[in-house]
Design an enzyme around this catalytic site. Structure first.
Site, mmCIF file in Angstrom:
data_model
loop_
_atom_site.group_PDB
_atom_site.id
_atom_site.type_symbol
_atom_site.label_atom_id
_atom_site.label_comp_id
_atom_site.label_asym_id
_atom_site.label_seq_id
_atom_site.Cartn_x
_atom_site.Cartn_y
_atom_site.Cartn_z
ATOM 1 N N THR A 384 0.889 -1.142 0.000
ATOM 2 C CA THR A 384 0.000 0.000 0.000
ATOM 3 C C THR A 384 0.935 1.200 0.000
ATOM 4 O O THR A 384 2.142 1.032 0.094
ATOM 5 C CB THR A 384 -0.902 -0.112 1.245
ATOM 6 O OG1 THR A 384 -1.697 -1.274 1.076
ATOM 7 C CG2 THR A 384 -1.769 1.085 1.497
ATOM 8 N N THR A 402 -3.949 1.979 -2.293
ATOM 9 C CA THR A 402 -3.413 0.627 -2.384
ATOM 10 C C THR A 402 -3.855 -0.112 -3.630
ATOM 11 O O THR A 402 -4.928 0.160 -4.177
ATOM 12 C CB THR A 402 -3.860 -0.181 -1.138
ATOM 13 O OG1 THR A 402 -3.222 -1.452 -1.147
ATOM 14 C CG2 THR A 402 -5.360 -0.379 -1.092
ATOM 15 N N ASP A 426 -9.168 -8.720 0.389
ATOM 16 C CA ASP A 426 -9.417 -8.088 1.695
ATOM 17 C C ASP A 426 -10.815 -8.418 2.233
ATOM 18 O O ASP A 426 -11.123 -8.111 3.383
ATOM 19 C CB ASP A 426 -9.221 -6.572 1.610
ATOM 20 C CG ASP A 426 -7.782 -6.163 1.943
ATOM 21 O OD1 ASP A 426 -7.007 -7.032 2.389
ATOM 22 O OD2 ASP A 426 -7.432 -4.988 1.754
ATOM 23 N N GLY A 477 -0.515 -3.508 5.187
ATOM 24 C CA GLY A 477 -1.601 -4.456 5.446
ATOM 25 C C GLY A 477 -2.132 -4.294 6.859
ATOM 26 O O GLY A 477 -2.375 -3.181 7.331
HETATM 27 N N1 GLY Z 1 -5.098 -3.755 1.216
HETATM 28 C C1 GLY Z 1 -4.697 -3.345 2.476
HETATM 29 C C2 GLY Z 1 -5.746 -2.626 3.237
HETATM 30 O O1 GLY Z 1 -6.619 -2.024 2.639
HETATM 31 O O2 GLY Z 1 -5.747 -2.658 4.420
#
Ligand code: GLY
Length: 577
Positions: A384, A402, A426, A477
Site C-alpha cells: 500500500t 493501495t 481483503d 496491510g
Molecule cells: N489492502 C490493504 C488494506 O486495505 O488494508
C-alpha cells in the site's frame, strides 16, 4: 537533452520562489533522470512525504505554484501511479483524511468495491474451500477501482485546475524516469507473475531484467492520464479506458462491467474523531478498520502511564500488544462495510467497553487469543502507499492508497498501461479462513455485490491545541494501524523525535496468529523478557513505511515549522520548501 520542456520550465519557476528550507540549499530541480532520496526536511512553506522522491517533488511543485495541500496530494498520488507502479495506482483505491485551515475535517472513501456480479462464495471450490490464487492474483481478484473517483472528489477542496495537477504524471509517463534499485529489484521479482497473469505484452516485463538507472517509459499510461485530463472522471470510468478495462476482464474471467465502472462513486464519511491526552485524533472510519483500531488501542492505554514504562521497554510493549490483540479480535468479529452491515462502532470505542476488555489483562503475563485455527501470514508484500502533506496555511492531508499486494493482481489493463488491484482478497473469502495478511473475518466482511472490502488503512491527523500537529500514515496491510499507533505513542508518550518515532523498530500483534511480530533490529533483551512472560515472538521483514510531518507554530504564532520524515525502510522521500 533527456528531460522535457515542462520540467525545465518548472525548474526555472522553482528557482525563483525558494525561501523556507533549512537542511538543503533549495529544491532547484525536478529532473526525473537525476534525483536523490531525502529522508528529512525542515520547512516553513509546505512539505510532502511519499514513497518516491519524484512524486513528493510533483506535490511540492503544486505548493510552489500556489496550490494548497489538497492540490499537492492529488499531484503526488497521480505521480505515484507512474513512478511507483507496485502500489501507486489508478487501478486501486484508498482514503483521504484532511483537516482544512477553517477547521473542517474530511474523510473521503474511495475504496474499491466488489463488482455487481460478485458473490459470497465466488472464491470457493466445489468442496467449499477457498482458492486463494483466485482472490489474490489475476483478473478475478480485482475490485472496481476507486482511486480516480477519489481524485476527482477531492478536487472540491483543491485550488489549481486538474490539468495542472496531472501534468507532472503525464510527463513522467510519457518521457520516462530513472528507476531506483528497489524498483528494479521489485520488478525483477515479479517477472514470472507478470507473465502468468497477462495475456498481452506489458511494459513491466523485461527479458534481460531491470537494472537500477534504467528508464521506464509508459506510453499507454500517459494516454490514459491524458483522457483523465481532457474528460475528467468520465475519461476513466467511461469511454476508451472503461472499454479497455472491460475488454481486459473478458480475457480471463474478470467480472468488472461497464456499469460497475460508470456507477462507482467516492463517498464522504464522518471521520473517526477522539481525544488522546489532550490531543485530537482524526482518522479513517469504516470501511477501514484503521481509525477504530487506533481509537481502541490509544484509549486502552490512555490512563496507564505508559510514558513512565519507557520506549520499547518490555512492560510498554506488553501493554500495547494486549491492546492490539483485543482490537484485532474485534476487527475480525464485527467490522465490515457499514453500508451493508451493522457495526457496533459506538460500543467498540466506548470507555466502558474498553475498560471491560482489559479486565483480564495481567502485567507481566502473556494474554491468550484462544483460537483453534491459527492465522497464516503470507510472505506476499504489503504494498500500500501513504503520503502526508502540509501547507503554509494550516491545511493538512493524509492519503493512503493501495493495489493490495505488490503490483496488485499483477494484471495490467492492456492498452491502458495500469495495474489492477487484488483488493477482493481483503474480503473474508470464507469466514474464519485468513486472507493473505493472516486477517480473519466473519459475515460482516463477507463478499456481497457492490460492497467495499474491509481495510486497515489509517491515514491520520493529530491536533494539539486545535492546531495541526502530526500528519501520519503507512502501508503494511494489517500492520498499518499498529504502526500508526506506535508512531503517535512514540511522540506523545515517549517524547521521541519525529525521525526516531518513524525509524526505530516496530512490533505488531493482530490477535491471530497469537504472536508478536518484531522487526530485525528489535532489542534482543526485550524479546527475551517478552518470551519469559509467555509470548511467542516472530521476526519478520520491515513493518510499514511511515510518512510523518510534525508541525509546530513558529515564533510569530502565525506561521508553521514543518518537520517531514520519510521512513528509512524504502525509497520514501521528504520534500518541501
Ligand atoms: N489492502 C490493504 C488494506 O486495505 O488494508
Amino acid at each position: 537533452m533527456k528531460y522535457s520542456l515542462f520540467f525545465l520550465l518548472a525548474l526555472a519557476g522553482i528557482i525563483c520562489c525558494q525561501t523556507g528550507c533549512r537542511n538543503q540549499a533549495v529544491n532547484t530541480s525536478f529532473n526525473p533522470f537525476d534525483y536523490s532520496i531525502q529522508k528529512t526536511i525542515s520547512c516553513t512553506n509546505g512539505a510532502v512525504v511519499s514513497a518516491h522522491p519524484l512524486a513528493s517533488k510533483a506535490g511540492v511543485m503544486m505548493l510552489e505554484q500556489g496550490g494548497n495541500a489538497v492540490d499537492a496530494a492529488i499531484a503526488t498520488q497521480l505521480a505515484l501511479a507512474v513512478v511507483y507502479p507496485g502500489a501507486g495506482n489508478l487501478g486501486g483505491g484508498g482514503f483521504m483524511v484532511a483537516r482544512l485551515k477553517d477547521g473542517k475535517t474530511i474523510a473521503l472513501d474511495y475504496r474499491e468495491k466488489a463488482p455487481s456480479a460478485a458473490s459470497r462464495d465466488m472464491y470457493l471450490d466445489s468442496a467449499g474451500n477457498p482458492v486463494m490464487r483466485l482472490s489474490q492474483h489475476g483478473h478475478l481478484s480485482a475490485g472496481v477501482p476507486g482511486t480516480v473517483a477519489g481524485l476527482f472528489a477531492s478536487m472540491k477542496y483543491a485550488s489549481l485546475p486538474f490539468p495542472e495537477l496531472i501534468q507532472p504524471a503525464i510527463d513522467l509517463a510519457e518521457k520516462g524516469f530513472t528507476i531506483t534499485a528497489a524498483e528494479a529489484s521489485a520488478l525483477n521479482h515479479t517477472q514470472e507473475a507478470f507473465r502468468q497473469y497477462n495475456t498481452s505484452k506489458i511494459i513491466f516485463i523485461k527479458h534481460e531484467g531491470w537494472k537500477p538507472g534504467d528508464t521506464l517509459v509508459q506510453t499507454d499510461l500517459s494516454e490514459t492520464l491524458k483522457r483523465m485530463r481532457d474528460k475528467g472522471q468520465k475519461g476513466f470510468y467511461e469511454g476508451e479506458t472503461a472499454r479497455l478495462i472491460v475488454s481486459e476482464m473478458k480475457k480471463a474471467n474478470g467480472i468488472i462491467s461497464p456499469d460497475d465502472l460508470k456507477n462507482y462513486e467516492a463517498k464522504e464519511r464522518k471521520p473517526v474523531e477522539f481525544t488522546y491526552k489532550g490531543h485530537t485524533i482524526i482518522s479513517m472510519p469504516l470501511p477501514s478498520s484503521g481509525g477504530i483500531i487506533l481509537q481502541q488501542c490509544l484509549k486502552i492505554i490512555e490512563n496507564r502511564e505508559i510514558g513512565k514504562m519507557g520506549f520499547l521497554s518490555a512492560p510498554a510493549v506488553q501493554l500495547m500488544t494486549e491492546a492490539e490483540r483485543r482490537a484485532y479480535a474485534d476487527r475480525a468479529e464485527f467490522m465490515g462495510d457499514e453500508d451493508f452491515v451493522k457495526v457496533p462502532v459506538h460500543t467498540l470505542t466506548s470507555d466502558a467497553y474498553l475498560t471491560k476488555r482489559m479486565s483480564d489483562y495481567v502485567a507481566g503475563k502473556a494474554g491468550n487469543s484462544q483460537f483453534v485455527k491459527p492465522g497464516n501470514i503470507n510472505p506476499e508484500s504489503e504494498e500500500t502507499t501513504h503520503l502526508s502533506v502540509a501547507d503554509k496555511w494550516g491545511n493538512v492531508v493524509a492519503v493512503t492508497t493501495t493495489l493490495n499486494g505488490g503490483y496488485g493482481s499483477k494484471t495490467v489493463v492492456s492498452g491502458a498501461g495500469f495495474l489492477l488491484n487484488n483488493e477482493m482478497d481483503d474480503f473474508s473469502a470464507k469466514p474464519g479462513v485468513p486472507n493473505m495478511y493472516g486477517a480473519l473475518g466473519t459475515e460482516a466482511n463477507a463478499i456481497e455485490p457492490n460492497k467495499r472490502m474491509l481495510s486497515s488503512m489509517t491515514p491520520t491527523i493529530v491536533l494539539k491545541d486545535n492546531d495541526p500537529y502530526l500528519v501520519v500514515g503507512t502501508p503494511g496491510g494489517t500492520t498499518i494501524p499498529t504502526s500508526v499507533f506506535q508512531t503517535i505513542v512514540n511522540i506523545i508518550d515517549f517524547g521521541l523525535s519525529a525521525s526516531d518515532a518513524v525509524n526505530k523498530p516496530k512490533f505488531h500483534h493482530q490477535w491471530m496468529p497469537d504472536e508478536i511480530f518484531i522487526e530485525k533490529d528489535f532489542p534482543a533483551g526485550v524479546t527475551d523478557s517478552l518470551k519469559e512472560m509467555g509470548y511467542t515472538i516472530s521476526s519478520r521483514g520491515s513493518i510499514g513505511r511511515t510518512e510523518l510531518i510534525k508541525i509546530e507554530k513558529d515564533k510569530t504564532g502565525e506561521g508553521y515549522i514543518l518537520e517531514a520524515v520519510a521512513d528509512k525502510r524504502g525509497d520514501d522521500s521528504a520534500e518541501g520548501y
